[in-house]
Write a protein that holds these residues in place. Structure first.
Motif, PDB file in Angstrom:
ATOM      1  N   ARG A  75       5.771  -7.100 -12.760  1.00  0.00           N
ATOM      2  CA  ARG A  75       6.307  -7.350 -11.417  1.00  0.00           C
ATOM      3  C   ARG A  75       6.686  -6.076 -10.669  1.00  0.00           C
ATOM      4  N   GLU A  76       7.233  -5.069 -11.411  1.00  0.00           N
ATOM      5  CA  GLU A  76       7.828  -3.913 -10.736  1.00  0.00           C
ATOM      6  C   GLU A  76       6.785  -2.910 -10.249  1.00  0.00           C
ATOM      7  N   MET A  77       5.527  -3.110 -10.599  1.00  0.00           N
ATOM      8  CA  MET A  77       4.506  -2.137 -10.178  1.00  0.00           C
ATOM      9  C   MET A  77       4.221  -2.233  -8.676  1.00  0.00           C
ATOM     10  N   GLY A  78       4.017  -1.077  -8.046  1.00  0.00           N
ATOM     11  CA  GLY A  78       3.635  -1.043  -6.630  1.00  0.00           C
ATOM     12  C   GLY A  78       2.224  -1.602  -6.439  1.00  0.00           C
ATOM     13  N   VAL A  79       1.897  -1.921  -5.202  1.00  0.00           N
ATOM     14  CA  VAL A  79       0.625  -2.593  -4.911  1.00  0.00           C
ATOM     15  C   VAL A  79      -0.586  -1.733  -5.320  1.00  0.00           C
ATOM     16  N   PHE A  80      -0.592  -0.464  -4.926  1.00  0.00           N
ATOM     17  CA  PHE A  80      -1.740   0.377  -5.280  1.00  0.00           C
ATOM     18  C   PHE A  80      -1.753   0.684  -6.780  1.00  0.00           C
ATOM     19  N   ALA A  81      -0.581   0.713  -7.417  1.00  0.00           N
ATOM     20  CA  ALA A  81      -0.543   0.897  -8.876  1.00  0.00           C
ATOM     21  C   ALA A  81      -1.228  -0.278  -9.566  1.00  0.00           C
ATOM     22  N   VAL A  82      -0.958  -1.467  -9.064  1.00  0.00           N
ATOM     23  CA  VAL A  82      -1.583  -2.682  -9.607  1.00  0.00           C
ATOM     24  C   VAL A  82      -3.103  -2.607  -9.433  1.00  0.00           C
ATOM     25  N   LEU A  83      -3.534  -2.228  -8.240  1.00  0.00           N
ATOM     26  CA  LEU A  83      -4.981  -2.189  -7.995  1.00  0.00           C
ATOM     27  C   LEU A  83      -5.653  -1.127  -8.856  1.00  0.00           C
ATOM     28  N   LEU A  84      -5.036   0.050  -8.939  1.00  0.00           N
ATOM     29  CA  LEU A  84      -5.641   1.100  -9.766  1.00  0.00           C
ATOM     30  C   LEU A  84      -5.754   0.643 -11.220  1.00  0.00           C
ATOM     31  N   ALA A  85      -4.677   0.054 -11.749  1.00  0.00           N
ATOM     32  CA  ALA A  85      -4.710  -0.407 -13.144  1.00  0.00           C
ATOM     33  C   ALA A  85      -5.785  -1.480 -13.342  1.00  0.00           C
ATOM     34  N   ALA A  86      -5.876  -2.408 -12.402  1.00  0.00           N
ATOM     35  CA  ALA A  86      -6.862  -3.489 -12.532  1.00  0.00           C
ATOM     36  C   ALA A  86      -8.284  -2.948 -12.429  1.00  0.00           C
ATOM     37  N   PHE A  87      -8.512  -2.017 -11.505  1.00  0.00           N
ATOM     38  CA  PHE A  87      -9.854  -1.446 -11.347  1.00  0.00           C
ATOM     39  C   PHE A  87     -10.225  -0.608 -12.571  1.00  0.00           C
ATOM     40  N   ARG A  88      -9.239   0.144 -13.104  1.00  0.00           N
ATOM     41  CA  ARG A  88      -9.535   0.951 -14.299  1.00  0.00           C
ATOM     42  C   ARG A  88      -9.971   0.044 -15.442  1.00  0.00           C
ATOM     43  N   LYS A  89      -9.289  -1.070 -15.578  1.00  0.00           N
ATOM     44  CA  LYS A  89      -9.626  -1.993 -16.659  1.00  0.00           C
ATOM     45  C   LYS A  89     -11.020  -2.589 -16.446  1.00  0.00           C
TER      46      LYS A  89
END
Lengths: 196, 196
Positions: A75-89
């Protein structure tokens, strides 16, 4: 899908890519792809609706994986942090498959009909990303903006990775988001525009 | 182009949009568009290569105007400031023409063949924006990233403007770039992703 079905599907993908590179997309028929893959034409159409779709296999899995990852990240992750993590995966599959991804990209870039299909797929995937962000509680407009711009950064990274075999896709992705944040963080970035 | 040519072109655009709304794109022929516009079919094809292009008139002018504006804006402006200023300027024509732009957008959104063509046009325009940034001395990779993400923010703003008749396109554009900078400026934005 039984193993034989998955095998036929993979052979059809690879045969299509070979033929598109040898003769061009326009001069290749579904029957020829099936023959090269060692199956009959009916099998081709059981797996793919047309000869464009054969190069976009795996999109449903990508969509589902992206959606699930984005919704489940902390929950605490910022929006672009979420996108970067999801795209990396999601990029790991692509990175593991460069021998297919690289010629596939060349064929698509050289064939307007495939390029248009790819862009439509990407627009639909960006919309799925926006919906996943909304499910995290991100506001409607910001979710759409973040999905579109984040997706653009993702595609930039994929392009940079295809152009530069020496660097990993993961490194290109991280750099793209770093650069995007640097571009957006410059304090003079918008002020001059506001006083134009 | 003599006035009569520009007039025919405008009438063809408007006739095409009317017919696509009434019958759908697939069930409309170039001959029918020409008849509705009061010209013959040969005149249609003198102005447009096919019935998709008739909805994308003015792209060359938009491309040239964007390129010129981006290259000529003051040297000291940041990259996103340049893009916001250029998009605000080019969006004026669109904003002045909402009675055409809004139904045009509905027809395109509802017609996959038109939507694919639009996405291809946008990708080409983003590439022109990247080239214009390079001419300002922006590095190759950052120019491409900024053009793609800036273009995505622009399209988000246009969509928001079409969805919300109460707010100006100019205000939507400024908000999109403000929101993009806010998203990218959050210090925790990428840190959490880097430690995943």
């Amino acid at each position: 899908m039984p193993r034989s079905g998955a095998d036929a599907r993979r052979r059809l993908r690879e045969a299509a890519l070979e033929l598109y590179r040898e003769r061009g997309f326009d001069r290749t028929t579904a029957a020829e792809i099936a023959a090269r893959a060692g199956v009959n034409e009916r099998t081709f159409f059981r797996h793919f609706p047309d000869k464009r779709e054969v190069l976009f296999d795996g999109e449903t899995e990508l969509r589902d994986a992206l959606l699930r990852t984005i919704v489940e990240l902390p929950r605490e992750m910022g929006v672009f942090a979420v996108l970067l993590a999801a795209f990396r995966k999601s990029a790991r599959t692509l990175a593991d498959n460069r021998p297919f991804a690289e010629p596939r990209w060349r064929v698509i870039a050289a064939t307007p009909a495939l390029r248009e299909r790819e862009l439509a797929k990407h627009a639909a995937l960006a919309e799925v990303v926006a919906e996943a962000l909304r499910r995290r509680g991100v506001g409607d407009g910001v979710a759409s903006l973040a999905a579109r711009t984040g997706w653009a950064a993702y595609q930039h990274a994929v392009q940079a990775w295809l152009d530069n075999p020496g660097e990993s896709l993961d490194a290109q992705l991280t750099r793209a988001f770093d650069d995007l944040c640097a571009l957006a963080a410059r304090p003079d970035t918008l002020e001059t525009a506001a006083s134009d």
